[in-house]
Design a protein around this motif. Sequence first.
Motif, PDB file in Angstrom:
ATOM      1  N   LEU A   1       1.428  28.233   2.384  1.00 37.98           N
ATOM      2  CA  LEU A   1       2.123  26.948   2.483  1.00 37.98           C
ATOM      3  C   LEU A   1       2.174  26.450   3.921  1.00 37.98           C
ATOM      4  O   LEU A   1       3.139  25.810   4.339  1.00 37.98           O
ATOM      5  CB  LEU A   1       3.532  27.053   1.891  1.00 37.98           C
ATOM      6  CG  LEU A   1       3.601  27.461   0.412  1.00 37.98           C
ATOM      7  CD1 LEU A   1       5.030  27.655  -0.028  1.00 37.98           C
ATOM      8  CD2 LEU A   1       2.905  26.423  -0.453  1.00 37.98           C
ATOM      9  N   GLY A   2       1.121  26.755   4.676  1.00 33.31           N
ATOM     10  CA  GLY A   2       1.079  26.341   6.074  1.00 33.31           C
ATOM     11  C   GLY A   2       0.641  24.914   6.277  1.00 33.31           C
ATOM     12  O   GLY A   2       0.594  24.437   7.414  1.00 33.31           O
ATOM     13  N   GLY A   3       0.296  24.222   5.204  1.00 36.82           N
ATOM     14  CA  GLY A   3      -0.103  22.836   5.334  1.00 36.82           C
ATOM     15  C   GLY A   3      -1.586  22.659   5.537  1.00 36.82           C
ATOM     16  O   GLY A   3      -2.378  23.593   5.390  1.00 36.82           O
ATOM     17  N   HIS A   4      -1.972  21.458   5.882  1.00 37.62           N
ATOM     18  CA  HIS A   4      -3.375  21.075   6.017  1.00 37.62           C
ATOM     19  C   HIS A   4      -4.107  22.023   6.954  1.00 37.62           C
ATOM     20  O   HIS A   4      -3.687  22.277   8.080  1.00 37.62           O
ATOM     21  CB  HIS A   4      -3.452  19.645   6.546  1.00 37.62           C
ATOM     22  CG  HIS A   4      -4.834  19.075   6.547  1.00 37.62           C
ATOM     23  ND1 HIS A   4      -5.800  19.451   7.445  1.00 37.62           N
ATOM     24  CD2 HIS A   4      -5.410  18.159   5.733  1.00 37.62           C
ATOM     25  CE1 HIS A   4      -6.915  18.792   7.203  1.00 37.62           C
ATOM     26  NE2 HIS A   4      -6.698  17.990   6.167  1.00 37.62           N
ATOM     27  N   GLY A   5      -5.213  22.571   6.473  1.00 35.50           N
ATOM     28  CA  GLY A   5      -6.047  23.451   7.285  1.00 35.50           C
ATOM     29  C   GLY A   5      -5.597  24.895   7.354  1.00 35.50           C
ATOM     30  O   GLY A   5      -6.313  25.751   7.888  1.00 35.50           O
ATOM     31  N   SER A   6      -4.428  25.221   6.796  1.00 35.37           N
ATOM     32  CA  SER A   6      -3.904  26.589   6.930  1.00 35.37           C
ATOM     33  C   SER A   6      -4.731  27.611   6.169  1.00 35.37           C
ATOM     34  O   SER A   6      -4.766  28.789   6.543  1.00 35.37           O
ATOM     35  CB  SER A   6      -2.453  26.644   6.455  1.00 35.37           C
ATOM     36  OG  SER A   6      -2.348  26.297   5.078  1.00 35.37           O
ATOM     37  N   LEU A   7      -5.417  27.198   5.101  1.00 33.58           N
ATOM     38  CA  LEU A   7      -6.204  28.145   4.316  1.00 33.58           C
ATOM     39  C   LEU A   7      -7.414  28.653   5.090  1.00 33.58           C
ATOM     40  O   LEU A   7      -8.015  29.662   4.717  1.00 33.58           O
ATOM     41  CB  LEU A   7      -6.650  27.501   3.001  1.00 33.58           C
ATOM     42  CG  LEU A   7      -5.526  27.170   2.010  1.00 33.58           C
ATOM     43  CD1 LEU A   7      -6.059  26.404   0.817  1.00 33.58           C
ATOM     44  CD2 LEU A   7      -4.818  28.439   1.555  1.00 33.58           C
ATOM     45  N   ARG A   8      -7.759  27.976   6.184  1.00 35.61           N
ATOM     46  CA  ARG A   8      -8.864  28.459   7.012  1.00 35.61           C
ATOM     47  C   ARG A   8      -8.499  29.730   7.769  1.00 35.61           C
ATOM     48  O   ARG A   8      -9.378  30.409   8.301  1.00 35.61           O
ATOM     49  CB  ARG A   8      -9.281  27.373   8.012  1.00 35.61           C
ATOM     50  CG  ARG A   8      -9.785  26.094   7.372  1.00 35.61           C
ATOM     51  CD  ARG A   8     -10.230  25.095   8.428  1.00 35.61           C
ATOM     52  NE  ARG A   8     -10.525  23.790   7.837  1.00 35.61           N
ATOM     53  CZ  ARG A   8     -10.943  22.741   8.515  1.00 35.61           C
ATOM     54  NH1 ARG A   8     -11.108  22.824   9.838  1.00 35.61           N
ATOM     55  NH2 ARG A   8     -11.181  21.592   7.910  1.00 35.61           N
ATOM     56  N   ALA A   9      -7.203  30.058   7.809  1.00 35.11           N
ATOM     57  CA  ALA A   9      -6.750  31.248   8.530  1.00 35.11           C
ATOM     58  C   ALA A   9      -7.108  32.538   7.810  1.00 35.11           C
ATOM     59  O   ALA A   9      -6.969  33.625   8.369  1.00 35.11           O
ATOM     60  CB  ALA A   9      -5.239  31.175   8.765  1.00 35.11           C
ATOM     61  N   GLY A  10      -7.557  32.437   6.559  1.00 28.58           N
ATOM     62  CA  GLY A  10      -7.976  33.628   5.817  1.00 28.58           C
ATOM     63  C   GLY A  10      -6.889  34.184   4.930  1.00 28.58           C
ATOM     64  O   GLY A  10      -5.812  33.614   4.776  1.00 28.58           O
ATOM     65  N   GLY A  11      -7.193  35.335   4.343  1.00 24.41           N
ATOM     66  CA  GLY A  11      -6.270  35.976   3.430  1.00 24.41           C
ATOM     67  C   GLY A  11      -6.984  37.027   2.606  1.00 24.41           C
ATOM     68  O   GLY A  11      -8.100  37.439   2.940  1.00 24.41           O
ATOM     69  N   THR A  12      -6.349  37.460   1.518  1.00 24.45           N
ATOM     70  CA  THR A  12      -6.863  38.533   0.673  1.00 24.45           C
ATOM     71  C   THR A  12      -7.164  38.008  -0.723  1.00 24.45           C
ATOM     72  O   THR A  12      -6.325  37.358  -1.345  1.00 24.45           O
ATOM     73  CB  THR A  12      -5.838  39.678   0.570  1.00 24.45           C
ATOM     74  OG1 THR A  12      -5.542  40.167   1.879  1.00 24.45           O
ATOM     75  CG2 THR A  12      -6.389  40.824  -0.278  1.00 24.45           C
ATOM     76  N   LEU A  13      -8.363  38.312  -1.227  1.00 26.08           N
ATOM     77  CA  LEU A  13      -8.770  37.900  -2.570  1.00 26.08           C
ATOM     78  C   LEU A  13      -8.656  39.084  -3.522  1.00 26.08           C
ATOM     79  O   LEU A  13      -9.158  40.181  -3.228  1.00 26.08           O
ATOM     80  CB  LEU A  13     -10.203  37.382  -2.557  1.00 26.08           C
ATOM     81  CG  LEU A  13     -10.736  36.830  -3.888  1.00 26.08           C
ATOM     82  CD1 LEU A  13      -9.996  35.547  -4.269  1.00 26.08           C
ATOM     83  CD2 LEU A  13     -12.239  36.563  -3.803  1.00 26.08           C
TER      84      LEU A  13
END
Length: 453
Positions: free
Chosen positions: A243-255
Amino acid sequence: MSATRRQVLATGASVAGIAFTGAVSELFAGTAVAQEVGRSGYGPLVPDPDGLLDLPKGFRYRVLSRTGDALRSGEGEVPSNPDGMAAFAGRRGRVHLVRNHENRANGKIGVPTVDGLTYDPMGKGGCTALELDGRNHVLGERVAIAGTAVNCAGGPTPWGTWLTCEETEDKAGTNGYTKDHGFIFEVDGADPHRSGAVPLKAMGRFQHEAIAIDPREGVVYETEDAFDRPFGLFYRFLPDKPLGGHGSLRAGGTLEAMRVPGVPDLSVVQEPGTAFDRIEWVPVPDPQAKETPIRLQDFGKKGITHAQKLEGCYWGDRSVYFVSSFAKSAEGSAADHFGQVWKYEPHRRRLTLVVAFGPDTDIQLPGESPDNICLAPSGGLMVCEDGGGAQHVYGLTRGGELYEMARGAENIGTPEEPEWGEFAGVTFAPDGGTMYVNCYTPGTTFAITGPWR
């Protein structure tokens, strides 16, 4: 596995009944009653004298855009194959409608390439964005992202952007592409250059269909519509910046991929109301699928749970709903069905089969193959049909009643071999007063207004 059931049997060839669990969620609360299709909902469909779209009495449509027309931006023509779509609130009562175009390498009219908005110049897929006023007059229409491939569905984010999904695993050098495909891209319909054309690689490279985001936790759920066995998986993505807002999903994560203990194939579950507790989530070994498609990777001795034609995905009632359009044992599924709607409750780790469509269940969709879905203002669901013959948008009420909402009236085949285009991208305006939907072929985007309740 637990299963409780309230069953209502239908009588007569034209009557459909739906069976639900007695402990079903608020979305489908109440007793499921056998209904003749067309008697519930908004009444029977009225033939359209213009031969485009049949709707119930009191409803009307406006054609917003058609494939081959000129984009108002002057960037080229309206691309082929409009598919997934979402509507976002703009300033001064305006609506931003973001629309996918599911073009493959041989697409008839590709999305025009635009500087700063093009991922792979050889890709013909992408998105266009329409700006509408409060009366659904088109104020603008332009490219929102280009150079992608097979943009099927996707889903909105809580911060007002669209995640468009590539339904392909083609790598660079395949079909003329210069870059790997099979990613999710974020699209800002109000300001496309703000989002650009950046693949969200951590969310996986596979045959994406749709996504839904938990607005409290920021978890992204993803469906995979793989065309060959062992078929697709249901995923969740845990962002490093939820929920970091616009562009935050570019920071990565776990699938991670969903495992239903003891169920390698969801098609074997035929009883609506069947619920599975203690759902497991297994980390994906190689989200980029550098050598092996994710669904074929090693998930350990317990394996992983697959399903054929995982398509529509939607968040509502603190749960994520997703669709398996059909399953055919002749194509490698463990059992047959004409469509399933599943519900996963993250706070309970529970998966429930909410609706099952034929051949051995209480309800058979008059056509076949439910595809895109969305939550209606009334609290039920709208379901796009993707099958043979005349195509429909069906409504499913809170009480579990099925009704016709729209029917494609235009026949693009011949009298001897009629052919109708599937519906896709059903979505509602932020105020709930307009339903938007695409006809895939011939590519048309409609705005439908009327006495919604």
